[in-house]
Design an enzyme around this catalytic site. Structure first.
Site, mmCIF file in Angstrom:
data_model
loop_
_atom_site.group_PDB
_atom_site.id
_atom_site.type_symbol
_atom_site.label_atom_id
_atom_site.label_comp_id
_atom_site.label_asym_id
_atom_site.label_seq_id
_atom_site.Cartn_x
_atom_site.Cartn_y
_atom_site.Cartn_z
ATOM 1 N N TYR A 179 -1.928 12.043 0.238
ATOM 2 C CA TYR A 179 -1.112 10.887 -0.103
ATOM 3 C C TYR A 179 0.019 11.403 -0.987
ATOM 4 O O TYR A 179 0.373 12.564 -0.936
ATOM 5 C CB TYR A 179 -2.030 9.858 -0.789
ATOM 6 C CG TYR A 179 -1.466 8.479 -0.948
ATOM 7 C CD1 TYR A 179 -0.816 7.831 0.102
ATOM 8 C CD2 TYR A 179 -1.602 7.796 -2.152
ATOM 9 C CE1 TYR A 179 -0.318 6.551 -0.048
ATOM 10 C CE2 TYR A 179 -1.104 6.513 -2.312
ATOM 11 C CZ TYR A 179 -0.455 5.900 -1.264
ATOM 12 O OH TYR A 179 0.042 4.631 -1.419
ATOM 13 N N ASP A 203 6.747 1.006 4.150
ATOM 14 C CA ASP A 203 8.002 1.747 4.034
ATOM 15 C C ASP A 203 9.107 1.270 4.977
ATOM 16 O O ASP A 203 9.824 2.068 5.593
ATOM 17 C CB ASP A 203 7.749 3.255 4.214
ATOM 18 C CG ASP A 203 7.024 3.839 2.999
ATOM 19 O OD1 ASP A 203 6.853 3.104 2.020
ATOM 20 O OD2 ASP A 203 6.633 5.011 3.042
ATOM 21 N N ASP A 224 2.419 -3.414 1.762
ATOM 22 C CA ASP A 224 1.886 -2.643 0.639
ATOM 23 C C ASP A 224 2.947 -2.372 -0.415
ATOM 24 O O ASP A 224 2.652 -2.343 -1.611
ATOM 25 C CB ASP A 224 1.295 -1.324 1.159
ATOM 26 C CG ASP A 224 0.467 -0.616 0.105
ATOM 27 O OD1 ASP A 224 -0.275 -1.302 -0.617
ATOM 28 O OD2 ASP A 224 0.569 0.609 -0.013
ATOM 29 N N ASP A 225 4.197 -2.189 0.002
ATOM 30 C CA ASP A 225 5.269 -1.894 -0.959
ATOM 31 C C ASP A 225 5.589 -3.107 -1.824
ATOM 32 O O ASP A 225 5.935 -2.959 -2.994
ATOM 33 C CB ASP A 225 6.523 -1.439 -0.212
ATOM 34 C CG ASP A 225 6.241 -0.239 0.677
ATOM 35 O OD1 ASP A 225 5.817 0.792 0.159
ATOM 36 O OD2 ASP A 225 6.399 -0.358 1.913
ATOM 37 N N ASN A 232 -1.466 3.751 -8.701
ATOM 38 C CA ASN A 232 -1.447 4.183 -7.302
ATOM 39 C C ASN A 232 -1.940 3.043 -6.418
ATOM 40 O O ASN A 232 -3.012 2.470 -6.671
ATOM 41 C CB ASN A 232 -2.378 5.398 -7.168
ATOM 42 C CG ASN A 232 -2.223 6.113 -5.849
ATOM 43 O OD1 ASN A 232 -2.051 5.484 -4.806
ATOM 44 N ND2 ASN A 232 -2.299 7.427 -5.883
#
Length: 591
Positions: free
Chosen positions: A139, A283, A305-306, A491
């Site tokens: 990652y 992304d 997720d961002d 994270n």
């Protein structure tokens, strides 16, 4: 039984299952094969896999030197392996010793990807047992370099590539994937990979890495995870000229052409996999990320997720940090550097949690949160020129052109960086934060490490060791005035694997903001006094599977409460249920 014997005579291996454990009229796999995410249970109690040389080339069932003497005889492996029999534990030790010999992180990444292609269970065993050491390899930050060089290190496809060439045929493309039962899809169009910009088709490293973590940290079966890259071209001139580039050699499609391809993709996913498949956007550039989430949030089980994952993990860190800096959430003021999808997503979730705690309208709680973008502080006089997602953060204030002046004017107690620009929390900015805060909370979230707004060392030295610090990419512990500070890592891997597991085990059909708050609250509760004593606001990753089970249970509970869960009846103990559903990578015994 007769058919089983025939299969064995025909050279098919039979996997040993437990016929006594049954659920809902079917079979529970005692080896941890994610029973809760199966809509139909499979009988009979045995199934066939390849044998002989083919078995050694099948990553899902290959055990390498761990095949026993009996298995070597039964499954035509005699002579195909050296005579030694190694346990999985010894294989793991040998591979970790080998990995530690590499000095270059990208070499470790390549070695791990090759292991996954050779022996899937051993790959996940390594990742689960050595998560703190290997997480930065699979990652951030190493995955960023892997994406930049993906064309050169590309060996074999690990997911689906859907390009403009497949327009009108996306459903057929999805049906080319060998697995029919998919529970989580991570999809990117490669336009904004970490802080590295447009990497086009080479962004595939991100969905592959995220889904490896879904399995290792959240316990979803690897076969139920599908990485997808949507290739609409790239505006990266360097890639367009690169002879090893693996994607479409054209400028990025936009507007109607882009929207039609994405709509066909979203419709095909729902048609092929049903309504309960989690689609995680990853992304995408700001303009597309917000639009896609708004457009499909009401019709599909989508999660960005961002925007949402980052927000949930940062909120958890802030809530936990209150134990160190004191006060309630509403007592603090926030200043963000960066007003893109991450910054505005975090800000909105903090405002929602504040609203929930104080029973105040979210319009009021937003006033405690200020954002700085490339043009300075976002204020009401700029409203007409702002993108729609920035407008809620345009408060009454005179214009301020830079971050340092904004810090001096707003005097925030909490400074959060999501700008994607490295070293923007300068010495002067950090010292200003320390001048009016006993314990300033500084979160430098941009990835990879090169893009972090400041280093752990800069945060601790600039505040004489008083800062509470967390970053997006990992930093080593730092000693200052005889005291060792352990930086926290904010994270997303803390949140999304458990969040996804919670959606799957509840059979959720939509994502609601309250589920994100539930995930944050569950993560914040996992921080112990021992962690706080070290200045940490996140728990150690070594306990991540337990943390993911707690998050999954809290998210599932909220799904049931909101009437969005379809897996009925609701299990009595959701934490135990989540744990029982998690994939475990120990080798199976073959008959």
């Amino acid at each position: 039984m007769e058919s089983t014997l025939k299969e064995m005579r025909d050279g098919a291996s039979v996997l040993d299952m437990d016929p006594k454990s049954t659920v809902g009229g079917g079979v529970e796999d005692v080896y941890g094969e994610d029973r809760a995410s199966e809509d139909q249970f499979v009988t009979p109690w045995t199934f066939s896999v390849a044998s002989g040389y083919s078995l050694l080339r099948d990553p899902r069932h290959n055990k390498g030197l761990a095949f026993t003497e009996r298995e070597r005889d039964t499954h035509y492996l005699r002579g195909l392996l050296p005579p030694t029999v190694l346990s999985q534990e010894l294989q793991e030790k040998k591979l970790m010793d080998s990995l530690r010999q590499y000095q270059v992180p990208l070499q470790k990444y390549t070695a791990l990807m090759e292991l996954e292609e050779r022996n899937e269970r051993l790959f996940y065993k390594l990742l689960i047992d050595n998560v703190e050491e290997l997480l930065p390899v699979v990652y951030t930050p190493t995955v960023g370099e892997a994406c930049q060089k993906y064309g050169s290190i590309f060996r074999r496809p690990q997911g689906l590539y859907i390009s403009l060439k497949e327009k009108g045929k996306i459903l057929e493309v999805l049906r080319n994937w060998p697995e029919k039962s998919i529970h989580v899809i991570v999809v990117t169009d490669g336009e904004r990979i970490l802080g590295l910009g447009d990497l086009g088709c080479q962004g595939m490293g991100i969905p592959v890495g995220k889904l490896a973590l879904y399995t290792a940290l959240g316990g979803l079966r690897p076969s139920t995870c599908l990485p997808i890259t949507i290739d609409v071209g790239t505006n990266n001139e360097q890639l367009l000229k690169d002879e090893f580039y693996i994607g479409l050699r054209q400028r990025r499609a936009t507007g109607k052409e882009y929207a039609e391809l994405l709509h066909e993709f979203m419709s095909a996913v729902k048609q092929n996999y049903g309504e309960k498949v989690v689609i995680q956007f990853e992304d995408f550039a700001n303009h597309n990320a917000f639009e896609l989430l708004a457009k499909y949030g009401t019709t599909h089980l989508v999660f960005n997720d961002d925007i949402q994952g980052t927000a949930a993990v940062v909120l958890a860190g802030v809530v936990a940090a209150l134990k160190l800096i004191g006060g309630k959430l509403a007592d603090h003021s926030f200043l963000f550097l960066g007003a893109g999808e991450a910054g505005t997503g975090i800000a909105e979730l903090i405002a929602l949690e504040m609203s929930k705690q104080t029973k105040s309208p979210v319009e009021e709680t937003r006033k405690k949160i200020w954002l700085v973008d490339s043009k300075g502080l976002i204020v009401s006089s700029r409203k007409d020129s702002l993108q729609h997602f920035k407008k809620p953060w345009a408060h009454e204030h005179e214009p301020v052109n830079n971050l340092l002046d904004a810090v001096k004017a707003i005097k925030p107690t909490i400074l959060i960086g999501s700008s994607g620009v490295g070293r923007t929390f300068t010495k002067e900015v950090i010292e200003a934060m320390a001048s009016f805060n006993e314990k300033p909370l500084i979160m430098a979230l941009s990835n990879p490490t090169s893009q972090s707004e400041c280093t752990a060392e800069e945060a601790y030295t600039g505040t004489q060791g008083r800062a509470i610090f967390a970053s997006g990419s990992p930093f080593d512990p730092f000693e200052y005035n005889g005291k060792v500070f352990v930086p926290g890592q904010s994270n997303n891997a803390y949140i999304f694997p458990g969040f996804g597991l919670g959606l799957v085990i509840s059979g959720a059909i939509r994502v609601h903001d309250d589920m994100l708050l539930a995930a944050s609250e569950a993560l914040a509760r996992q921080v112990t006094k021992e962690n706080f004593d070290k200045g940490l606001i996140y728990p150690p990753f070594s306990k991540i599977r337990k943390i993911s089970a707690e998050i999954a249970a809290n998210v599932a509970a909220k799904a049931y409460e909101l009437g969005l869960a379809t897996r009925l009846p609701r299990p009595e103990n959701l934490v135990k249920y989540a744990e029982s559903c998690m994939y475990t990578p120990v080798y199976r015994t073959y008959r």
